[in-house]
Enzyme design. Structure first.
Site, PDB file in Angstrom:
ATOM      1  N   LYS B  77      48.311  -3.853 -19.448  1.00 17.27           N
ATOM      2  CA  LYS B  77      48.021  -5.215 -18.966  1.00 17.27           C
ATOM      3  C   LYS B  77      48.904  -6.207 -19.714  1.00 17.27           C
ATOM      4  O   LYS B  77      49.101  -6.074 -20.944  1.00 17.27           O
ATOM      5  CB  LYS B  77      46.545  -5.513 -19.207  1.00 17.27           C
ATOM      6  N   SER B 152      39.816  -9.670 -14.523  1.00 14.86           N
ATOM      7  CA  SER B 152      41.183 -10.117 -14.571  1.00 14.86           C
ATOM      8  C   SER B 152      42.210  -8.978 -14.619  1.00 14.86           C
ATOM      9  O   SER B 152      43.404  -9.246 -14.439  1.00 14.86           O
ATOM     10  CB  SER B 152      41.393 -11.035 -15.776  1.00 14.86           C
ATOM     11  N   SER B 176      36.242  -7.697 -17.072  1.00 22.01           N
ATOM     12  CA  SER B 176      37.597  -7.650 -16.530  1.00 22.01           C
ATOM     13  C   SER B 176      38.243  -6.287 -16.470  1.00 22.01           C
ATOM     14  O   SER B 176      39.338  -6.169 -15.919  1.00 22.01           O
ATOM     15  CB  SER B 176      38.507  -8.608 -17.318  1.00 22.01           C
TER      16      SER B 176
END
Lengths: 98, 488
Positions: B77, B152, B176
């Protein structure tokens, strides 16, 4: 509930160092009003004897590391991302003016 | 190769059936061919990955010991640093920023010979539940490209779902990792707070953030945890334990495990989601688990608590983005104060600004007791209620989300978006390890998910039940039809 009005939002923008355009202001105010209003759900709870949660991990002692110096980030590596630099330093406009 | 789990892929490499360079090339080609359809990657590390793959092949040829993650491509990420590689946090503020050090988790993965194949898209600064807040491009759900992948860690979940890499790292502050894993039909694991080092993760909520794996099976998640779950001297909130063996523990039978279900808390669920959840509970009972009802009604206050505490912490954490030392500096600024204000205003998106302003208000003079201290007290109560529930059960189950993946643009009101996190936020507030597993599909083929929650530090237990559940209900093996084909 009226937690926040335009004057308060302007003050928060000054504190948070964020400028909102005239177009952004009403939308932002409306969304913040809605969210703050929602948080008043917590007013229904009786919390006289409750303790604030200082650390989420219970009954676990977290160790401190040994106080030994390690290699820091080098000046060269640090300055690679600096927006403006001179003589090995980050450059900014003067903070003291006449 | 895209249908293999990470462990199967690694074993093929170790057996000599395929080289590391072949594996790397295969997945890089998949990314090249399929990622334009979903937008999961912000940066693809092609040359770096191929170079490391070649070195790994040489290492194998020389008979040197190989790591647990040998030749496995892993996406990271883009709020987790890899030295020398861009970290953008999907924000204009950090466009062009290059990481000056690697996160502890990335060092640990590379020490075990993983191939870090690229940086994955996210909601800006990890603030969002749909990946519509990325400053660069939204991510599309591989199961239905009109829909969001969740957030997210939307890029991480979408990349694994489309089999562009078998493993991705995400970060979880209020759900997330787990919610996008559920929306994309893959496995997501949020460790106990402090289990995995946060050093090198760009901070959002420092009492909530945890890095964790997104995978296609519980065994792969367990393997990643064996590598990344260890004490870190550079993270002051890091648990003291060193690495542990997760994989052998998965096999211990489930018989006699007591599952707590807060049925009353789930009363507002839609019939379709509730039916799916009940089916999963029945599956667990057929595996030998006992179920009992637990009272977790207090969790309905979780969203209010979270959006007070997380925004307060975020407003502090994002104060470092000031245009002085790194990141965007506005060209219009001529004073120091203008550098701060213009750079932040130009660099941050609307959701980031909203959370900073909310957090600033909550911590400002005259409001702290009404909001922040009150929320901290309710957080203590939530933790107490979880403790009480765990006194009579081993694992608690909840659905991952009250709704499946929604269409892009469907949720415009920020508060409506926040309310969808009701089943993931509580475990972040209480620091509990939670495994999110695919549990089936809606009538219109959207993935659904269930969460297995264990007490603090019992990460292995959460993964164990997830593993047994997955064997009985193997929904995580399903691949979105549009991506279940070769790149060439």
């Amino acid at each position: 509930m009226d937690d926040i009005d335009q004057k308060t939002l302007d003050h928060m923008c000054r504190l948070g160092k964020i400028d909102l355009s005239d177009e952004e202001k009403p939308k932002m105010l409306k969304s913040l009003e809605g969210i703050l209003d929602y948080t008043h759900e917590l007013d229904a709870l009786i919390l006289e004897n409750a303790m604030p949660c200082r650390h989420v991990l219970k009954g676990i002692a977290l160790p401190l590391r040994e106080d030994e110096p390690k290699e820091p980030l080098t000046r060269e590596a640090f300055l690679k991302n600096a927006p403006d630099q001179t003589g090995g330093m980050v450059r900014i406009p003067p903070t003291l003016t006449e | 190769m895209h249908t293999l789990t990470a462990i199967q892929l690694r074993d093929r490499f170790l057996e000599g059936a395929v080289t590391a360079e072949e594996i790397a090339s295969y997945f890089l080609e998949r990314i090249d061919r399929f990622d334009p359809e979903i937008g999961a990657f912000l940066h693809v590390l092609k040359e770096r990955t191929l170079e490391k793959a070649r070195l790994l092949d040489q290492k194998k040829k020389e008979g040197k010991p190989l790591g647990k993650l040998a030749a496995i491509p892993i996406g990271v990420k883009d709020n987790i640093h890899i030295e020398g590689v861009p970290t953008s946090c999907a924000s204009k503020f950090l466009e062009g920023y290059t990481a000056t050090f690697s996160a502890t988790v990335c060092d640990l993965l590379e020490e075990e010979d993983a191939l870090l194949i690229g940086k994955l898209n996210l909601d800006e600064f990890a603030m969002g539940s749909s990946n519509e807040n990325s400053a660069f491009k939204p991510v599309k759900n591989p199961w239905n490209t009109r829909c969001v992948p969740g957030g997210s860690s939307g890029g991480s979940a979408a990349a694994v779902a489309a089999r562009l890499c078998p493993i991705a790292l995400g970060s979880d502050t209020g759900g997330s990792i787990r919610q996008p894993a559920s929306f994309c039909g893959v496995v997501g694991f949020k460790p106990t707070f402090g289990r995995v080092s946060r050093y090198g993760l760009v901070a959002f909520g420092s009492s909530l953030d945890q890095i964790g794996p997104i995978t296609t099976c519980a065994e792969d998640a367990a393997l990643v945890m064996e590598v990344i779950a260890a004490h870190c001297d550079l993270d002051a909130t890091s648990l003291p334990e060193e690495k542990a063996d997760y994989l052998p523990a998965l096999k211990k039978p489930l018989k006699g495990t007591v599952i707590g279900v807060p049925w009353h808390f789930l009363e507002s669920l839609s019939p379709e989601i509730l039916d799916n959840f009940k089916t999963s509970i029945k599956t667990l009972e057929e595996l030998g688990c006992k179920t009992l009802e637990v009272n977790l009604d207090v969790l309905k206050y979780s969203i209010a608590v979270y959006y007070i505490l997380s925004t307060a912490e975020a407003s502090t954490n994002l104060a470092k983005f000031d245009g002085v030392r790194f990141g965007k500096r506005s060209k219009k600024a001529s004073t120091l104060d203008e550098i701060y204000r213009f750079s932040r205003s130009e660099g941050f998106g609307a959701e980031v600004k909203r959370r900073i302003l909310l957090g600033t208000y909550i911590l400002s003079a005259g409001h702290k007791d009404d909001f922040y201290v009150k929320a901290q007290k309710v957080r203590s109560e939530i933790i107490k209620h979880f403790d009480a529930a765990f006194s009579c059960c081993d694992i608690i189950c909840l659905p991952t989300s009250p709704i499946p993946a929604f269409e892009m643009g469907a949720l415009q009101d920020p508060l409506q978006m926040y309310l969808q996190d009701i089943y993931t936020i509580p475990m972040s507030l209480a620091g509990l390890p939670t495994a999110a597993m695919p549990s089936g599909f809606t009538q219109d083929s959207k993935p659904l998910g269930i969460q297995f929650i264990a007490p603090q530090t019992f990460d292995i237990e959460a993964l164990r039940i997830a593993h047994h559940y997955q064997n009985a209900a193997p929904f995580s093996r399903e691949i979105p039809p549009a991506f279940n084909k070769e790149a060439l």
